[in-house]
Design an enzyme around this catalytic site. Structure first.
Site, PDB file in Angstrom:
ATOM      1  N   GLU A  61       0.817  -1.215   0.000  1.00 12.40           N
ATOM      2  CA  GLU A  61       0.000   0.000   0.000  1.00 12.40           C
ATOM      3  C   GLU A  61       0.849   1.264   0.000  1.00 12.40           C
ATOM      4  O   GLU A  61       0.497   2.256  -0.652  1.00 12.40           O
ATOM      5  CB  GLU A  61      -0.947  -0.002   1.214  1.00 12.40           C
ATOM      6  CG  GLU A  61      -2.125  -0.947   1.077  1.00 12.40           C
ATOM      7  CD  GLU A  61      -1.772  -2.406   1.278  1.00 12.40           C
ATOM      8  OE1 GLU A  61      -2.575  -3.282   0.889  1.00 12.40           O
ATOM      9  OE2 GLU A  61      -0.680  -2.677   1.843  1.00 12.40           O
ATOM     10  N   HIS A 130     -10.799  -5.678   8.489  1.00 14.90           N
ATOM     11  CA  HIS A 130     -11.335  -5.440   7.146  1.00 14.90           C
ATOM     12  C   HIS A 130     -12.714  -4.795   7.192  1.00 14.90           C
ATOM     13  O   HIS A 130     -13.467  -4.865   6.216  1.00 14.90           O
ATOM     14  CB  HIS A 130     -11.440  -6.756   6.362  1.00 14.90           C
ATOM     15  CG  HIS A 130     -10.139  -7.418   6.067  1.00 14.90           C
ATOM     16  ND1 HIS A 130      -9.414  -8.081   7.026  1.00 14.90           N
ATOM     17  CD2 HIS A 130      -9.420  -7.510   4.917  1.00 14.90           C
ATOM     18  CE1 HIS A 130      -8.306  -8.575   6.480  1.00 14.90           C
ATOM     19  NE2 HIS A 130      -8.288  -8.231   5.196  1.00 14.90           N
TER      20      HIS A 130
END
Length: 329
Positions: A61, A130
């Site tokens: 990321e 998540h």
């Protein structure tokens, strides 16, 4: 008649139309190419535009955001995808100290037309790493613009504005809304960033909500209408900058307000909304500003626990009735 389009497809169409209109627009992220993204939000784009404009990246990321920052500051208009909102934490240095600050550090001479897209929100039993709603973290950072559409029409118009914006934007796609259908024009259109929408007009109480909670609030408003309770629902659409003026105008009319969001209540964006209301509309309030949000806990994996953890239609209805039950000031 306006056609129906899904939340995912509305996002995809906005990206495709902007890529067709501007060769400087490209996409990068994990599995967005051949696979189309974990939620299929980028489906078909690599086949149409090639692998130089729809780029599959390694699982990094920080590198994805760094790629986007570098590309944006050197003249391109990148759209970079962080699969789950939770993972922006891995790239926070790039987002907070690079993307958000470069324009300021260069005295306004740098242009950063970077769009970061990510999936947020709970309700899919995806567990604590998540399922988070972290909008308060990114709204706290000067230099970032943050949008959170609640329906397909707003998704397409806001995403178009994000791509055209010359400053870093973060588009939060709510995972529980991915299958939502709505009327969406085929031609390109843009919804200005920083403009809230009165999703439902009412006179008795204002509910301010964003993302999936807007739709929950609208459902509750229709139910309560049968009991003679007239609820106004305000959807900010853009969380940073926040259209405080529209919220204040509504509160001055209804005199009572409930702020609803999925993120934890403590330190949530609802507290900022409440603070701005009391600063600018205190004399118009007939009751304290109410806040309904998640408890101060990680999001549970268990479907039953997660359902209890997230704000629900029943809890919104209770919050509205509580606001109305308080004696007038």
């Amino acid at each position: 008649m306006t056609r129906k389009l899904g939340y995912v497809q509305a996002f995809n169409e906005a990206v495709r139309q902007e890529m067709e209109a501007n060769d400087d627009v490209f996409c990068a992220g994990e599995d967005i190419g051949g696979f189309g993204g974990v939620f299929q939000t980028y489906a078909g784009l690599q086949k149409e535009f090639g692998d130089r404009r729809v780029v599959d990246t390694p699982i990094s990321e920080q590198a994805i955001i760094g790629l986007g920052v570098g590309a944006a500051v050197t003249g391109l208009r990148p759209i970079v995808d962080i699969m789950f909102m939770d993972f922006i934490c891995v790239a926070f240095d790039q987002i907070v100290n690079q993307a958000a600050k470069l324009k300021y550090m260069f005295g306004g001479a740098a242009t950063i037309p970077l769009t970061i897209t990510t999936g947020g929100g709970g309700g899919l039993s995806a567990a604590a790493q998540h399922s988070q709603s972290l909008e308060a973290l990114i709204c706290h950072i000067p230099g970032l613009k943050v949008v959170h559409p609640s329906n397909p029409y707003d998704m397409k118009g806001l995403m178009t504005s994000c791509i055209r914006e010359d400053n870093p934007t973060i588009m939060i796609k709510h995972k529980r809304l991915l299958g939502m259908q709505g009327e969406v024009p085929e031609e390109p259109y843009a919804i200005p960033l920083g403009e809230a929408k009165i999703a439902r007009e009412g006179s008795d109480v204002t509910v301010v909500a964003w993302g999936r909670m807007v739709n929950e609030a609208l459902d509750v408003a229709e139910q309560l209408a049968g009991d003679g309770i007239d609820v106004e629902v305000i959807d900010p659409r853009t969380l940073q900058p926040l259209d405080t003026a529209t919220i204040i105008e509504s509160v001055r009319k209804t005199n009572r307000v409930l702020v609803v969001h999925e993120a934890v209540r403590f330190g949530g964006l609802g507290a900022e909304v409440a603070a701005q209301i009391q600063e600018e509309a205190f004399d118009h309030l007939d009751a304290p500003v109410g806040r309904l949000a998640a408890p101060f806990s990680p999001v549970p994996f268990s479907p039953a626990l997660e359902q209890h953890y997230l704000p629900s239609a029943d809890r919104i209805a209770d919050g509205i009735r509580d606001a109305l039950a308080r004696p007038g000031a």
